[in-house]
Design a protein around this motif. Structure first.
Motif, PDB file in Angstrom:
ATOM      1  N   VAL A 246      29.585 -28.981  18.883  1.00  0.00           N
ATOM      2  CA  VAL A 246      30.535 -30.057  19.144  1.00  0.00           C
ATOM      3  C   VAL A 246      31.083 -29.897  20.559  1.00  0.00           C
ATOM      4  N   PRO A 247      30.976 -30.924  21.385  1.00  0.00           N
ATOM      5  CA  PRO A 247      31.512 -30.823  22.741  1.00  0.00           C
ATOM      6  C   PRO A 247      33.004 -30.514  22.704  1.00  0.00           C
ATOM      7  N   ILE A 248      33.526 -29.953  23.753  1.00  0.00           N
ATOM      8  CA  ILE A 248      34.929 -29.581  23.910  1.00  0.00           C
ATOM      9  C   ILE A 248      35.307 -28.443  22.955  1.00  0.00           C
ATOM     10  N   ALA A 249      35.128 -28.700  21.636  1.00  0.00           N
ATOM     11  CA  ALA A 249      35.499 -27.670  20.677  1.00  0.00           C
ATOM     12  C   ALA A 249      34.525 -26.492  20.715  1.00  0.00           C
ATOM     13  N   ASN A 250      33.285 -26.793  21.133  1.00  0.00           N
ATOM     14  CA  ASN A 250      32.247 -25.774  21.172  1.00  0.00           C
ATOM     15  C   ASN A 250      32.051 -25.049  19.851  1.00  0.00           C
ATOM     16  N   ARG A 251      32.179 -25.816  18.769  1.00  0.00           N
ATOM     17  CA  ARG A 251      31.898 -25.253  17.453  1.00  0.00           C
ATOM     18  C   ARG A 251      30.487 -25.611  17.049  1.00  0.00           C
ATOM     19  N   SER A 252      29.933 -24.782  16.198  1.00  0.00           N
ATOM     20  CA  SER A 252      28.595 -25.067  15.693  1.00  0.00           C
ATOM     21  C   SER A 252      28.720 -25.741  14.331  1.00  0.00           C
ATOM     22  N   ILE A 253      28.032 -26.858  14.164  1.00  0.00           N
ATOM     23  CA  ILE A 253      28.099 -27.572  12.890  1.00  0.00           C
ATOM     24  C   ILE A 253      26.691 -27.894  12.412  1.00  0.00           C
ATOM     25  N   PRO A 254      26.513 -28.005  11.098  1.00  0.00           N
ATOM     26  CA  PRO A 254      25.169 -28.263  10.569  1.00  0.00           C
ATOM     27  C   PRO A 254      24.759 -29.723  10.684  1.00  0.00           C
ATOM     28  N   ILE A 255      23.471 -29.966  10.647  1.00  0.00           N
ATOM     29  CA  ILE A 255      22.955 -31.332  10.490  1.00  0.00           C
ATOM     30  C   ILE A 255      22.608 -31.496   9.022  1.00  0.00           C
ATOM     31  N   ILE A 256      23.208 -32.510   8.420  1.00  0.00           N
ATOM     32  CA  ILE A 256      22.918 -32.747   7.012  1.00  0.00           C
ATOM     33  C   ILE A 256      22.192 -34.074   6.873  1.00  0.00           C
ATOM     34  N   GLU A 257      21.602 -34.275   5.678  1.00  0.00           N
ATOM     35  CA  GLU A 257      20.839 -35.505   5.455  1.00  0.00           C
ATOM     36  C   GLU A 257      21.435 -36.261   4.273  1.00  0.00           C
ATOM     37  N   ASP A 258      21.629 -37.545   4.478  1.00  0.00           N
ATOM     38  CA  ASP A 258      22.129 -38.346   3.362  1.00  0.00           C
ATOM     39  C   ASP A 258      21.737 -39.796   3.562  1.00  0.00           C
ATOM     40  N   GLU A 259      21.359 -40.442   2.456  1.00  0.00           N
ATOM     41  CA  GLU A 259      20.916 -41.833   2.548  1.00  0.00           C
ATOM     42  C   GLU A 259      22.060 -42.789   2.855  1.00  0.00           C
ATOM     43  N   TYR A 260      23.266 -42.263   2.780  1.00  0.00           N
ATOM     44  CA  TYR A 260      24.437 -43.092   3.089  1.00  0.00           C
ATOM     45  C   TYR A 260      24.370 -43.638   4.513  1.00  0.00           C
ATOM     46  N   VAL A 261      23.769 -42.853   5.405  1.00  0.00           N
ATOM     47  CA  VAL A 261      23.765 -43.240   6.816  1.00  0.00           C
ATOM     48  C   VAL A 261      22.818 -44.413   7.062  1.00  0.00           C
ATOM     49  N   ALA A 262      23.336 -45.430   7.699  1.00  0.00           N
ATOM     50  CA  ALA A 262      22.507 -46.597   8.021  1.00  0.00           C
ATOM     51  C   ALA A 262      21.689 -46.289   9.264  1.00  0.00           C
ATOM     52  N   MET A 263      20.387 -46.550   9.187  1.00  0.00           N
ATOM     53  CA  MET A 263      19.523 -46.232  10.321  1.00  0.00           C
ATOM     54  C   MET A 263      19.665 -47.258  11.440  1.00  0.00           C
ATOM     55  N   ASP A 264      20.130 -48.451  11.042  1.00  0.00           N
ATOM     56  CA  ASP A 264      20.146 -49.517  12.055  1.00  0.00           C
ATOM     57  C   ASP A 264      21.504 -49.690  12.723  1.00  0.00           C
ATOM     58  N   PHE A 265      22.450 -48.831  12.425  1.00  0.00           N
ATOM     59  CA  PHE A 265      23.738 -48.970  13.101  1.00  0.00           C
ATOM     60  C   PHE A 265      23.926 -47.825  14.078  1.00  0.00           C
ATOM     61  N   GLY A 266      24.470 -48.136  15.226  1.00  0.00           N
ATOM     62  CA  GLY A 266      24.721 -47.115  16.241  1.00  0.00           C
ATOM     63  C   GLY A 266      23.417 -46.414  16.586  1.00  0.00           C
ATOM     64  N   THR A 267      23.453 -45.091  16.513  1.00  0.00           N
ATOM     65  CA  THR A 267      22.249 -44.333  16.858  1.00  0.00           C
ATOM     66  C   THR A 267      21.538 -43.811  15.631  1.00  0.00           C
ATOM     67  N   GLY A 268      22.129 -44.070  14.464  1.00  0.00           N
ATOM     68  CA  GLY A 268      21.538 -43.538  13.242  1.00  0.00           C
ATOM     69  C   GLY A 268      22.015 -42.118  12.956  1.00  0.00           C
ATOM     70  N   CYS A 269      22.868 -41.611  13.851  1.00  0.00           N
ATOM     71  CA  CYS A 269      23.465 -40.294  13.629  1.00  0.00           C
ATOM     72  C   CYS A 269      24.961 -40.475  13.415  1.00  0.00           C
ATOM     73  N   LEU A 270      25.463 -39.872  12.350  1.00  0.00           N
ATOM     74  CA  LEU A 270      26.869 -40.052  12.027  1.00  0.00           C
ATOM     75  C   LEU A 270      27.588 -38.714  12.116  1.00  0.00           C
ATOM     76  N   LYS A 271      28.682 -38.706  12.904  1.00  0.00           N
ATOM     77  CA  LYS A 271      29.497 -37.491  12.917  1.00  0.00           C
ATOM     78  C   LYS A 271      30.378 -37.505  11.666  1.00  0.00           C
ATOM     79  N   VAL A 272      30.532 -36.364  11.047  1.00  0.00           N
ATOM     80  CA  VAL A 272      31.250 -36.307   9.781  1.00  0.00           C
ATOM     81  C   VAL A 272      32.562 -35.546   9.958  1.00  0.00           C
ATOM     82  N   THR A 273      33.660 -36.275   9.694  1.00  0.00           N
ATOM     83  CA  THR A 273      34.997 -35.688   9.842  1.00  0.00           C
ATOM     84  C   THR A 273      35.709 -35.830   8.504  1.00  0.00           C
TER      85      THR A 273
END
Length: 876
Positions: A246-273
Motif C-alpha cells: 500500500v503506498p504511503i502506509a507501506n504495508r503489505s496486503i494480500p490479493i484476494i479473489e471474489d466474483e463480487y468485483v465487477a470486471m467492467d468498472f474502473g480497473t477491475g481491481c478493488l481496494k478493500v477497506t
RNA sequence: GGGUGUUUAGCUCAGUUGGUUUAGAGCGCUACCUUGACAGGGUAGAGGUCAUAGGUUCGAAUCCUAUAACACCCACCA
C-alpha cells in the motif's frame, strides 16, 4: 341579531374555539356509543406548523368532526414527539450560539437545557392547531417523553430483549460525524455529487509490477487490508497469490479473489477497506481480513492516519492525493458522478463506521403486519398504490438499529457490570439492575457504583411506534378501560414519507403488543409542493407562513383551499389563490344568509308557485347530494366531497333556489317558504361544518338563539332521505331552458329586465317547473302554440322542444337560417355516427340490450330534432 | 441498476371496474351585465386529435405491448 355585512374570521374563530372548549365538546370518555378514534401523528415538540401539518390535520379534523356529528364517540388524541436528533441538534446549535459546547456539559446539565428549550417552544405547534380549528381532546395531550410514555418504551425494550429479539452487534452503521451519532438507513439521503475517481498504482511485492486500482476515497487506502480481483478476470491471472504494497502506509496486503468485483468498472481491481465500506466489510468477513479503522468519531484521521493524523477526512484526501502524486503513483484522475449519503438533519456526509449498536430483529415481527395489509386486508392503505411500496420494504426488511448516540431520549436500560460481552442486565430501573446483576454475575457484592448504564438513547421511532397504544396506557396497563374502548383506532392520516419509519412499525407493534391492528385505514396524503412543483422546505424558503395564511384568509378558507386540490395520495401543488377561493366561498355563504335574513316575513301570504317548485326540487336534490357526499367520504375522497358541497351551495342553493324563492324587491316573503329555506340552509351548514367549522357555527347561531347543547359542532349530520329522481332530472331541463332564454336575450341584445313572451311551438304539453322558467326568464307568459305569422323573432331548442321568442327589430332571416343550419349539421353528424354504430351487425349482435336501446333512443331523438329543424328552415 | 406510479382544456385534477349524446369540474381567460345578498358578484362563451406508436374489441381516455418525459421508492459498483 343584526348580522354584520362582512364576515370577520379572526374575531369569530377565537370566539367559537373558546366556546367549544369551554363546553368540552371535543372531550371524550368511554361510554356506550361506538368510538371513533384518531391519534395525531405527533409533530416535533419544538416544531412550528407548516403546510404539511395543515393539510394533514385539516383532513383529520374533517373526518373526526363528521364522525362526531354522525353520533360516534369521537376522540382525537393530540400530542408531540421528542424528535431526538432534530431537537438535540437545535439545542446544540442554541448552546453554541451562547458559547457553550455540548462536550463541555454533563449529560444531566445538557438535558436540563433541552428541557428548558422544550418547555419554552414545546406545544407552540399545538396552539397553532387550535387556530386551524382542530377538534382534539386536549385533556389527552401526550408527549413521547412523558414519564408514563417513557416507561412504556422501556418496558417494550425489556420485553423484546427477553424474547431474544433485541441484540447488540458490531455493525457497519451510518455515522454522522457532525452530530456524532448513528443514523438509520431511512435518515440518510443520497445526493448525486460529482467527485473524482482516482487511479492509484500499488506495487507488487517483490517485483517491479504494478496494479492500478480505482477509488473515490483515496484516504481510505490507509485502512486497506486487501485488493480484490475477479477470479474470471484474465488480465490479472498472473497476480493470484501475490501481495501488494500500500503506498504511503507501506504495508503489505494480500490479493484476494471474489466474483463480487465487477470486471467492467474502473480497473477491475478493488481496494478493500473493511472498516469503511459495507461491501468491503462483507468481503473482509468472507476472506478473514484485518480491520483497520482510520477515523476518529468526528471523522478526523486517527493514529492509523500516520502523518495525516488529526486532519479532517476531506482535508486528508487532498493531501494524500498530493502525496500520491509526488510518489508518482497517481496514474490518472477522472471525473466521476456518484451518490453520496448525507445526514437528513445535519447534511454531513455519512461515514460508514463499525460500532457497537443495539438491534431489533424484524423479520419475525413483520409477518403479521405483512399479512394484515397485503393478504387479509385488515388494514387498508389509501391510495392502494402504496401497498406495493409497503410490500417491497416489508419483504426485504432489515434489522432495526435502535440505538442513537444522543442524550435526548429514552436512555437504553442496559446496565454493564463488567467488560465481558454479556456482562450486562436489562431492567426498568437502576435498583432492579443491581439485583439482576448480582444474580447474573453471581457476585452479591455488586453495588450501584459498579453498574454503568448504556450511554445511548433509543431511536425516536422506537417510542412513536407505540403511539396508538401508549397514548391509552395500553403497554403498562393492557387491560385498562380506555385502551380496550379506543383501540384499535379508525383512521391514521399521515404522509407517505414516513410509511416505513412509522406506519409499518406501528402496525408491527400493534400486533406484537395488542395482538390487534392499530388502525383500519391509513390515509396517505401527498406532499405539499409550491406552484412550481418543488417540495416545500425551509431551505428553499418557498413555504408560506401557515399562521399568516390563517390570519389573512381565515382558517375556514385555508382549510377549503387545501382540500380543494388534495386528491388522495397525490401531491398538492399549493397556490395561495386556493385560499382566496375558500375565502370567496365563505363570503358567498355569508351573503346568502344576509339575503335571507333581510327578508320581511309575512304570515298571511301564500307561497309563490315558483318558490314551491324550487323548494321541492332542492329538497330532493339535497337528499341525492348527501348520498353522494357520504359515498365520497366512505372512499376517503375528501376533496370530491367538498367540491360536491361547494357546488351544491354556490350553484344550486344560491344561484337557483334563492333566485327562485326570492320575493320581489321590497316585498315580504311568506312564512312557509321562509321556514323551508331556513331549514334547508341549516342542513347546508351541517354538511359544510366539518370543512368550515367556524363560519358555519357563527351562522348557525345567527339563525336562532341556541341552547348550549345545540351548537352546530354537536348537532347531527344530515340523514340521506329518499328522493324523486324525476324531479331532479326535469329541473336540469329547466336550467337549460332558462339558459336558452338568457342566451337569446344576450344574442338579440334584449335587456334582462325587459319582459318577453315565449312560444313553445311544437308541444302542447305544459313544461315542468313552468313558473320557475317564467320567473328566471323574466317572461310575461309561455304560450303553447306557433307564433302568429308575420311576427319577427328567433328560436332555440332544448332537446326536442322548440322555443320561439318575438323580437321588435325585424329579424335577419339569413342569420337565423345559418344558426339553424349549423344546428342541423351537427345533429345530422351526430345521427350519422349513431346510425353507423347501429348498422354494424356485430354491434347489434354483441352489445348488451341496454346499450342498444340507448343508441336507438339517441337515433330517434336526433331524427325528430332534424325533422323539427328542417321544418323551421322551410318556414323561413 | 431494480421497482412503482403519473401523462386528459392555460393551471390543478375527475373520469367509479370498456358503451349516460361528438370527454367533465374548479380556477384562470374573453365578452357583456352591475345602484336591490355578494365585483370577493352575475350571465354567457372560447378552449382538448385524452403523451406517442401499435394491438385487442362491435365499441378504448379506460384493457395489452413498446417508446418518451416526469415523479417517487429501493439498492448503491469501488
Amino acid at each position: 341579531m343584526e348580522i354584520p355585512s362582512k364576515f370577520d374570521s379572526r374575531q369569530v374563530e377565537s370566539k367559537w374555539y373558546a366556546f367549544w372548549q369551554e363546553n368540552e365538546y371535543f372531550k371524550s370518555v368511554p361510554d356506550d356509543r361506538e368510538p371513533y378514534t384518531i391519534v395525531i401523528p405527533p409533530p416535533n415538540v419544538t416544531g412550528v406548523l407548516h403546510m404539511g401539518h395543515m393539510l394533514n390535520n385539516s383532513l383529520q379534523d374533517i373526518i373526526i368532526r363528521r364522525a362526531r356529528m354522525r353520533g360516534f364517540n369521537a376522540c382525537w388524541v393530540p400530542g408531540t414527539d421528542h424528535a431526538s436528533i432534530a431537537t438535540e441538534a437545535k439545542v446544540v446549535a442554541k448552546l453554541k450560539e451562547d458559547g457553550i459546547e455540548k462536550s463541555s456539559l454533563s449529560r444531566e446539565a445538557f438535558l436540563e437545557h433541552a428541557w428548558d428549550w422544550t418547555h419554552e417552544y414545546g406545544g407552540v405547534i399545538l396552539e397553532q392547531l387550535k387556530k386551524l380549528g382542530c377538534s382534539c381532546d386536549w385533556d389527552r395531550t401526550k408527549f413521547t417523553l412523558d414519564p408514563e410514555m417513557s416507561e412504556s418504551v422501556l418496558r417494550v425494550f425489556i420485553d423484546l430483549h427477553n424474547k431474544g429479539l433485541i441484540y447488540r452487534g458490531f455493525r457497519m452503521v451510518n455515522w454522522d460525524p457532525e452530530a456524532q451519532t448513528t443514523l438509520s438507513d431511512e435518515e440518510v439521503i443520497y445526493e448525486e455529487k460529482s467527485g473524482n475517481l482516482y487511479h492509484i498504482a500499488y506495487q507488487v511485492e517483490g517485483s517491479n509490477g504494478r496494479v492500478i486500482i480505482a477509488t473515490t476515497r483515496p484516504e481510505t487506502l490507509l485502512g486497506d487490508t486487501a485488493v480484490c480481483i475477479n477470479p474470471e478476470d484474465e488480465r490479472y491471472h498472473g497476480l493470484k497469490g501475490k501481495r501488494l504494497i500500500v503506498p504511503i502506509a507501506n504495508r503489505s496486503i494480500p490479493i484476494i479473489e471474489d466474483e463480487y468485483v465487477a470486471m467492467d468498472f474502473g480497473t477491475g481491481c478493488l481496494k478493500v477497506t473493511p472498516a469503511h465500506d459495507l461491501n468491503d466489510k462483507a468481503l473482509g468477513e468472507k476472506h478473514n481480513l484485518d480491520v483497520i479503522d482510520i477515523f476518529n468519531a468526528d471523522a478526523t484521521l486517527n493514529e492509523h492516519g500516520l502523518e495525516f493524523e488529526g486532519l479532517d477526512r476531506f482535508v486528508a484526501r487532498k493531501k494524500i492525493v498530493k502525496a500520491l502524486d509526488a510518489l508518482g503513483v497517481l496514474v490518472k484522475t477522472e471525473l466521476h458522478v456518484h451518490k453520496v449519503g448525507t445526514s437528513e438533519r445535519t447534511k454531513a456526509v455519512i461515514e460508514p463506521r463499525l460500532s457497537d449498536q443495539w438491534f431489533l430483529k424484524m423479520e419475525q415481527l413483520a409477518q403479521p403486519a405483512i399479512e394484515a395489509v397485503l393478504h387479509s386486508d385488515e388494514i387498508a392503505l389509501l391510495p392502494e398504490k402504496f401497498k406495493n411500496t409497503y410490500r417491497h420494504w416489508m419483504e426485504n426488511i432489515r434489522d432495526w438499529n435502535i440505538s442513537r448516540q444522543l442524550w435526548w431520549g429514552q436512555r437504553i436500560p442496559a446496565y454493564y457490570y463488567g467488560s465481558g460481552k454479556d456482562d450486562f442486565v436489562v431492567t426498568l430501573t437502576p435498583e432492579e439492575a443491581i439485583d439482576a446483576a448480582q444474580k447474573k454475575s453471581g457476585n452479591t457484592s455488586l453495588t450501584k457504583a459498579d453498574l454503568q448504564q448504556d450511554e445511548d438513547v433509543l431511536d425516536t421511532w422506537f417510542s412513536s411506534w407505540l403511539w396508538p397504544i401508549s397514548v391509552f396506557d395500553g403497554i403498562r396497563n393492557p387491560e385498562n378501560e380506555e385502551v380496550n374502548y379506543y383501540y384499535p383506532t379508525q383512521d391514521l392520516v399521515t404522509g407517505p414519507d414516513i410509511l416505513f419509519f412509522w406506519v409499518a412499525r406501528m402496525i408491527i407493534s400493534g400486533y406484537e403488543f395488542r395482538k390487534e391492528k392499530p388502525f383500519s385505514k391509513v390515509y396517505l396524503t401527498g406532499l405539499v409542493r409550491d406552484e412550481k412543483g418543488r417540495k416545500m422546505s425551509k431551505q428553499l424558503g418557498n413555504s408560506p407562513d401557515a399562521l399568516k395564511l390563517i390570519e389573512s384568509y381565515g382558517a375556514d378558507a385555508v382549510r377549503v383551499g387545501l382540500m380543494l386540490s388534495s386528491a388522495a395520495g397525490n401531491d398538492l401543488l399549493f397556490d395561495e389563490n386556493l385560499c382566496q377561493q375558500g375565502k370567496n366561498f365563505a363570503n358567498k355563504i355569508w351573503n346568502a344568509y344576509r339575503l335571507i335574513d333581510g327578508w320581511e316575513i309575512e304570515k298571511t301570504i301564500k307561497p309563490s308557485v315558483a318558490a314551491d317548485e324550487a323548494l321541492d326540487w332542492y329538497e330532493n336534490h339535497f337528499n341525492k347530494t348527501i348520498q353522494w357526499v357520504d359515498e365520497n367520504f366512505e372512499k376517503h375522497r375528501i376533496s370530491d366531497a367538498l367540491m360536491t358541497t361547494y357546488k351544491l351551495i354556490w350553484d344550486d342553493f344560491c344561484s337557483w333556489l334563492l333566485e327562485l324563492a326570492k320575493p320581489a324587491y321590497g316585498k315580504p316573503i311568506d312564512a312557509e317558504t321562509h321556514a323551508r329555506i331556513i331549514r334547508l340552509f341549516e342542513n347546508n351548514l351541517r354538511l359544510l361544518h366539518p370543512f368550515m367549522p367556524f363560519l358555519t357555527e357563527e351562522l348557525w347561531h345567527y339563525i336562532s338563539e341556541r341552547e348550549v347543547n345545540q351548537a352546530l359542532t354537536v348537532s347531527s349530520w344530515p340523514e340521506a332521505l329518499s328522493f324523486d329522481n324525476g324531479l331532479i332530472t326535469d329541473f336540469e331541463i329547466t336550467k337549460e331552458i332558462v339558459a336558452g332564454i338568457r342566451n337569446f336575450r344576450k344574442d338579440k341584445n334584449i335587456s334582462f329586465k325587459e319582459k318577453i313572451t315565449v312560444y313553445v311551438t311544437n308541444s302542447e304539453k305544459e313544461l315542468p317547473y313552468q313558473a320557475s322558467i317564467v320567473k328566471l326568464g323574466m317572461l310575461d307568459e309561455i304560450i303553447y302554440s306557433q307564433a302568429p305569422e308575420k311576427i319577427n323573432g328567433g328560436s332555440f331548442r332544448v332537446s326536442k322542444v322548440e322555443f320561439f321568442i318575438p323580437t321588435l327589430a325585424p329579424e335577419d332571416p339569413e342569420a337565423e337560417k345559418e344558426k339553424l343550419q349549423a344546428e342541423l349539421k351537427y345533429t345530422q353528424g351526430f345521427l350519422a355516427s349513431v346510425e353507423k354504430k347501429l348498422a354494424n351487425e356485430r354491434f347489434v349482435a354483441n352489445a348488451p340490450e341496454q346499450v342498444i336501446a340507448i343508441e336507438r333512443k339517441k337515433a330517434s331523438d336526433a331524427e325528430e330534432k332534424i325533422t323539427m329543424l328542417q321544418k323551421s328552415l322551410s318556414l323561413l
